[in-house]
Design an enzyme around this catalytic site. Structure first.
Site, short mmCIF file in Angstrom:
data_model
loop_
_atom_site.label_atom_id
_atom_site.label_comp_id
_atom_site.label_asym_id
_atom_site.label_seq_id
_atom_site.Cartn_x
_atom_site.Cartn_y
_atom_site.Cartn_z
CB ALA A 65 -12.70 124.85 -34.95
N GLY A 108 -8.99 126.56 -31.40
CA GLY A 108 -10.22 126.76 -30.63
C GLY A 108 -10.15 126.09 -29.26
CD GLU A 111 -9.27 130.93 -30.62
OE1 GLU A 111 -9.86 129.98 -31.18
OE2 GLU A 111 -9.01 131.99 -31.20
CD GLU A 131 -5.99 129.06 -34.48
OE1 GLU A 131 -4.78 129.23 -34.16
OE2 GLU A 131 -6.91 129.12 -33.65
#
Ligand code: DAK
Length: 257
Positions: A65, A108, A111, A131
């Site tokens: 992200a 992300g 993911e 993260e």
């Protein structure tokens, strides 16, 4: 489809969505996610498209992200923005999703890769959930999907240390389907997309739905769900066609009905 943060190309039987933020290693910002979901919603309704490939470029599938976009947000802003609600829509996409991954698939990006149904990686893929290095933790399925894919101890290693693994290790762990030289990863994904596109779409759709069901149900109700989808396919013209073609020793002509 006219997008800025993604590029969408339609080929015979399938479509390719390519992330288009190369300057920031395809970091996923709000706009990119909006466009991705909008494109997927349109492709889900498009009968000419039987399968979708999601890819980045050689250097990055997606490095996570967009950290700069999230950095200053408060918890309440994150909650109210609810920008991540869109991630659920990807999970609900009905047709097969193939991730063609090269370079970084982090946070992300990893993911998103795991939300796909099949993953083809180049030898240069670097995969992880780092993260923890920026003071947070996975928030789009990393703790849940990774654990189901590779087990508890390997997930803990990635999530707690931020370790990034290479393509061969990801293959050994069972996180991805195949590793190919970097010049072939997209071609390989396209070959699989063509193969899926040649199958009866209703059988493909209900089979995907049944496999995904196994993640959130007991074996008993999962088997029941599978059996009902199996029976349901006997209401399709393609089931009659597929079985007649087998008996008559000819190639089936699928109608998607
Ligand atoms: N966000 C924003 N910019 C990024 C970025 C990212 N994730 N990753 C890279 N960039 C930018 C860099 O800032 C740099 O921009 P400029 O400085 O040139 O303007 C450019 O991309 C090139 O990056 P580097 O110069 O750093 O390139 P290197 O080859 O040296 O390093 C790297 C590559 C991938 C190791 C490094 O860039 C890096 O560590 N990137 C961050 C990786 C990361 O921490 N990813 C996880 C982010 S958190 C949720 C849904 C999703 C999420 C959470 C919740 N819900 C549904 C609730 C997801 C969270 C995350 O992904």
């Amino acid at each position: 489809m006219n997008f800025k943060n993604i590029l969408v190309t339609k080929e015979t039987g399938y479509a390719v969505i390519q992330f288009n933020r190369p300057d920031v290693l395809n970091a996923i910002n709000i706009k990119l996610m909006q466009e991705l979901v909008e494109a997927l919603e349109a492709l889900d309704k498009d009968n000419d498209v039987r399968c979708v490939i999601i890819t980045g470029n050689e250097k990055a599938f997606a490095a996570g992200a967009d950290i700069k976009e999230m950095a200053g947000a408060s918890a309440m802003e994150m909650l109210i923005r609810d920008q991540f609600a869109r991630w659920d829509k990807i999970r609900k996409f009905k047709k097969p999703l193939i991730a063609a991954v090269s370079g970084f698939a982090l946070g992300g990006g990893c993911e998103l890769m795991m939300t796909c149904d099949i993953v083809i990686a180049s030898e240069t893929a670097n995969i992880g959930q780092p993260e923890v290095n920026i003071g947070v933790m996975p928030g789009a399925g990393g703790t849940q999907r990774l654990t189901r894919a590779v087990g508890k101890v390997k997930t803990m290693e990635l999530v707690l240390t931020g370790k990034i693994i290479g393509a061969q290790e990801a293959l050994r762990w069972g996180l991805i389907n195949k590793v190919v030289p970097v010049e072939y990863y997209l071609e390989e994904a396209k070959d699989i997309a063509k193969e899926i596109a040649s199958k009866p779409p209703l059988a493909v759709r209900l089979a995907k739905e049944a496999v995904l069901k196994s993640f959130d149900t007991t074996i008993e109700s999962g088997l029941e769900f599978e059996r009902k989808n199996f029976y349901l396919l006997f209401a399709s013209e393609d089931q009659k066609e597929g079985m007649s073609a087998f008996t008559e020793k000819r190639k089936p002509a699928w109608k998607g009905r």
